[in-house]
Scaffold this active site. Sequence first.
Site, PDB file in Angstrom:
ATOM      1  N   GLU A 162      -5.382   3.423   4.143  1.00 44.87           N
ATOM      2  CA  GLU A 162      -5.774   4.121   5.371  1.00 44.87           C
ATOM      3  C   GLU A 162      -7.230   4.562   5.332  1.00 44.87           C
ATOM      4  OE1 GLU A 162      -4.070   4.068   7.903  1.00 44.87           O
ATOM      5  OE2 GLU A 162      -1.977   3.836   7.316  1.00 44.87           O
ATOM      6  N   ASP A 189       0.846  -1.192   0.000  1.00 46.05           N
ATOM      7  CA  ASP A 189       0.000   0.000   0.000  1.00 46.05           C
ATOM      8  C   ASP A 189       0.882   1.242   0.000  1.00 46.05           C
ATOM      9  OD1 ASP A 189       0.875  -0.651   2.541  1.00 46.05           O
ATOM     10  OD2 ASP A 189      -1.112  -0.760   3.415  1.00 46.05           O
TER      11      ASP A 189
END
Length: 406
Positions: A136, A66
């Site tokens: 997130e 990520d």
Amino acid sequence: MSLDLAAVYRDLHANPELSFQEHRTAGVVAETLARFGFDVTAGIGRTGVVGVLENGDGPTVLLRADMDGLPVLEATGLPYASIARGTDPDGHDVPVMHACGHDVHVTCLLGASERLIADRASWTGTLVVLFQPAEEWGGGAQAMVDDALYGRVPTPDVVLGQHVGPFPAGFAAVHAGVAMAAADSLTVHLHGTGGHGSRPETTVDPVYLAAATTMRLQGIVARELAATDAAVVTVGQIHAGTKHNIIPAQATLGLSVRSFDEHVRTKVLASIERIVKAEAAASGAPREPEIVFDERFPLTVNEPAATERTAAALRAALGDDRVFDPGVVSGSEDVGILASAAGVPLVYWFLGGSDPSLFGDALATGRMPDDIPSNHSPHFAPLIDPTLEAGVVALVAAAREWLGRA
């Protein structure tokens, strides 16, 4: 010329970007993968990047990292500390920091990509390296899937990934079964009737309603769940009012829920809805509250057989004494969406990123230090060496375990 892992990491750390704004990071990734020889597709799920390397017949293995940072003001004091700023989804100017280590994840996957392509004569199959936006925010993996991810790149036979954390660098930790919690973030809008602070009898006070609701919500875990169940209900925000002597017309609560079982998750969320609506009715609210779901993360579930197979590869690569079972972790991830959408096993492990000398005999005694910065802290700064090298070695070992052998 091989990739300078430390230089790549420092550059990414100094230039973090918020969820779905990872344009610079995606550019670095796409350019690097193209230089290595991958077939690169950018812009999947807005800012996601995927590299594909077909190397004969064999399994298709997906490695995931990520890319996004957090709205955190960095306080590490590092020479490459971030001073970046960004605009959050509400339009606010905020500081930005890689406070969760996604810069480590990107660097390690780029390093692993280079080593695997350099050694392609020893394996067969298809390697898919996926750089995901907006973990997130909780929507990046789903955004890529919804953007026809598996129609644009090969569907994998397994999804593999890792996350840096605050335990000794050079170690890895993996747990079979439910490995990380499901997470739900909710915003609750409570409605009252405003008025003068000296005449509360003419109002329906949403501040009082918010306080009563907050207290009542804590009874869900304490009095509605069995002792063998686990969940967390946190009211992290309460917003209401503009002046001491004005009773406002509205109040807003921000809730975070963690759970480790879908039945428990469903029960907790239903209880929240029941309590919020009942407290509003008890206060005589002029209308029902609104409950809005914001971030939602599914359970992260490591398929047991695939986990044991991968853990064996990690032990062989890092050392038997450097791979351990951390148990279930209360943090949350959306990586599982990439596996469930493909209908394949997930194996997701943790990578140590802290200075081993800070832990003393913690691993032997089981008592870990409480003063080592953790993920999301403004002081979180993974050790470059040996964290990056260990992360690359782990990804390469896991990928080679699942790829075919030439």
